[in-house]
Design a protein around this motif. Structure first.
Motif, PDB file in Angstrom:
ATOM      1  N   ALA A  14      -7.541   3.773   0.355  1.00  0.00           N
ATOM      2  CA  ALA A  14      -6.791   4.309   1.487  1.00  0.00           C
ATOM      3  C   ALA A  14      -5.605   5.095   0.952  1.00  0.00           C
ATOM      4  O   ALA A  14      -5.044   4.768  -0.092  1.00  0.00           O
ATOM      5  CB  ALA A  14      -6.314   3.185   2.400  1.00  0.00           C
ATOM      6  N   HIS A  15      -5.253   6.130   1.668  1.00  0.00           N
ATOM      7  CA  HIS A  15      -4.083   6.951   1.326  1.00  0.00           C
ATOM      8  C   HIS A  15      -2.920   6.491   2.195  1.00  0.00           C
ATOM      9  O   HIS A  15      -2.987   6.551   3.422  1.00  0.00           O
ATOM     10  CB  HIS A  15      -4.410   8.427   1.583  1.00  0.00           C
ATOM     11  CG  HIS A  15      -3.227   9.327   1.503  1.00  0.00           C
ATOM     12  ND1 HIS A  15      -3.046  10.387   2.376  1.00  0.00           N
ATOM     13  CD2 HIS A  15      -2.150   9.348   0.669  1.00  0.00           C
ATOM     14  CE1 HIS A  15      -1.930  11.015   2.081  1.00  0.00           C
ATOM     15  NE2 HIS A  15      -1.358  10.398   1.050  1.00  0.00           N
ATOM     16  N   CYS A  17       0.851   7.270   2.987  1.00  0.00           N
ATOM     17  CA  CYS A  17       1.912   8.272   2.867  1.00  0.00           C
ATOM     18  C   CYS A  17       3.171   7.720   3.527  1.00  0.00           C
ATOM     19  O   CYS A  17       3.165   7.357   4.712  1.00  0.00           O
ATOM     20  CB  CYS A  17       1.479   9.573   3.531  1.00  0.00           C
ATOM     21  SG  CYS A  17       2.759  10.839   3.523  1.00  0.00           S
ATOM     22  N   THR A  46      -4.566  13.910   2.299  1.00  0.00           N
ATOM     23  CA  THR A  46      -4.948  13.426   3.625  1.00  0.00           C
ATOM     24  C   THR A  46      -6.275  14.018   4.061  1.00  0.00           C
ATOM     25  O   THR A  46      -7.122  13.330   4.645  1.00  0.00           O
ATOM     26  CB  THR A  46      -3.859  13.784   4.656  1.00  0.00           C
ATOM     27  OG1 THR A  46      -2.601  13.266   4.218  1.00  0.00           O
ATOM     28  CG2 THR A  46      -4.192  13.207   6.017  1.00  0.00           C
ATOM     29  N   PRO A  50      -9.125  11.645   6.217  1.00  0.00           N
ATOM     30  CA  PRO A  50      -8.127  11.455   7.279  1.00  0.00           C
ATOM     31  C   PRO A  50      -8.198  10.086   7.948  1.00  0.00           C
ATOM     32  O   PRO A  50      -7.159   9.501   8.278  1.00  0.00           O
ATOM     33  CB  PRO A  50      -8.458  12.577   8.274  1.00  0.00           C
ATOM     34  CG  PRO A  50      -9.159  13.616   7.463  1.00  0.00           C
ATOM     35  CD  PRO A  50      -9.937  12.851   6.424  1.00  0.00           C
ATOM     36  N   ARG A  52      -8.896   7.383   6.657  1.00  0.00           N
ATOM     37  CA  ARG A  52      -8.430   6.341   5.747  1.00  0.00           C
ATOM     38  C   ARG A  52      -7.018   6.654   5.261  1.00  0.00           C
ATOM     39  O   ARG A  52      -6.586   6.166   4.215  1.00  0.00           O
ATOM     40  CB  ARG A  52      -9.397   6.185   4.566  1.00  0.00           C
ATOM     41  CG  ARG A  52     -10.810   5.785   5.010  1.00  0.00           C
ATOM     42  CD  ARG A  52     -11.678   5.413   3.827  1.00  0.00           C
ATOM     43  NE  ARG A  52     -11.194   4.190   3.173  1.00  0.00           N
ATOM     44  CZ  ARG A  52     -11.446   2.956   3.605  1.00  0.00           C
ATOM     45  NH1 ARG A  52     -12.147   2.753   4.717  1.00  0.00           N
ATOM     46  NH2 ARG A  52     -10.988   1.901   2.942  1.00  0.00           N
ATOM     47  N   SER A  53      -6.300   7.443   6.051  1.00  0.00           N
ATOM     48  CA  SER A  53      -4.914   7.768   5.743  1.00  0.00           C
ATOM     49  C   SER A  53      -3.992   7.069   6.733  1.00  0.00           C
ATOM     50  O   SER A  53      -4.298   6.952   7.927  1.00  0.00           O
ATOM     51  CB  SER A  53      -4.691   9.283   5.807  1.00  0.00           C
ATOM     52  OG  SER A  53      -5.365   9.935   4.742  1.00  0.00           O
ATOM     53  N   ALA A 104      -6.005   9.596  11.433  1.00  0.00           N
ATOM     54  CA  ALA A 104      -5.029   8.909  10.588  1.00  0.00           C
ATOM     55  C   ALA A 104      -4.163   8.005  11.462  1.00  0.00           C
ATOM     56  O   ALA A 104      -3.916   8.295  12.635  1.00  0.00           O
ATOM     57  CB  ALA A 104      -4.165   9.916   9.841  1.00  0.00           C
TER      58      ALA A 104
END
Length: 205
Positions: A14-15, A17, A46, A50, A52-53, A104
C-alpha cells in the motif's frame, strides 16, 4: 544514499502518503518548500495503485486548550494553526492528489504518526497490506514517526526518497542518513523509479 530495495514489491503493498495538504504548501502557515517538487513523484506513485493508496491529513485542534501537555504548548505558540483561526481549506489535500479520492482513502490524524489515527490499522488490514511505501511530509517529523510505528507493527517499510520532503534540509538529510546507517535491516530507501519498477500490482501479478 541507502541500499535501495532488497527485492520485488508485491501486490499487497500500500502507498501511504503523509500530509500533502495546503497547510504545508506554499503560502501555508507551515510550508515545506520542497512539497511542489515532490508532488509529481507522489502522483506517479499513487497512479500505480490508486485503490491501494491512503492519504493522511494532519488536523489541528479547535483551540490550543483542547490538547494536553506539550501539544498545548505547541498550539499556544501557533494559535494561527488551530481550527478556530485556520482557513478550513488549508486542511484539504492538494488538488493533484484529491482527485484520486476515491478510490484512494483519506485518513485524518491529530498527531505526528499516521498510526495515531484509529482508522489506519483497520484500513490496512482490510487491504491485506504487508508493505508500506511512504511519501509526503515532513521527513523528520510525521514520516519519521510513521515509519517507526510501521516497523513496530511489522510492516515492510519502503521510503520513497524523492517523494518525501521537509521544511528543514538538515533534518531531511539527517533522517535519510540515519535510515541507511541504523535501520537498513528494517527500512528500505529508494527512488520512486526503482520502487515503481519493482512493484508488482494485482493487475500485473
Amino acid at each position: 544514499m541507502g541500499q535501495g530495495l532488497r527485492g520485488a514489491i508485491g501486490p499487497r503493498a500500500a502507498h501511504l502518503c503523509v500530509d500533502m495538504q495546503h497547510l504545508f504548501g506554499p503560502g501555508g502557515p507551515w510550508p515545506a518548500p520542497w512539497a511542489p517538487r515532490i508532488l509529481p513523484v507522489i502522483v506517479e506513485l499513487t497512479g500505480r495503485a490508486p485503490a491501494r493508496s491512503l492519504f493522511t491529513r494532519f488536523i489541528p485542534p479547535h483551540t490550543a486548550e483542547a490538547l494536553p501537555g506539550s501539544w498545548r504548548q505547541l498550539y499556544s505558540k501557533w494559535r494561527e494553526v488551530t481550527r478556530q483561526e485556520l482557513a478550513p481549506e488549508l486542511l484539504d489535500l492538494v488538488p493533484e492528489l484529491r482527485r484520486f479520492t476515491p478510490p484512494a482513502r483519506l485518513i485524518d490524524k491529530t498527531r505526528y504518526s499516521a498510526f495515531s489515527s484509529p482508522a489506519l490499522l483497520p484500513t490496512l488490514a482490510h487491504l491485506g497490506a504487508d508493505t508500506l511505501v511512504l511519501s509526503g511530509a515532513e521527513t523528520d517529523v510525521c514520516i519519521l514517526a510513521t515509519l517507526f510505528d510501521a516497523v513496530d507493527y511489522g510492516y515492510r517499510v519502503v521510503v520513497a526518497r524523492d517523494a518525501v520532503c521537509s521544511s528543514s534540509d538538515a533534518g531531511h538529510d539527517a533522517v535519510l542518513a540515519m535510515l541507511s546507517q541504523r535501520l537498513s535491516a528494517q527500512v528500505e530507501v529508494a527512488d520512486a523509479e526503482e520502487i515503481l519498477s519493482a512493484w508488482r500490482t494485482a493487475d500485473a501479478a
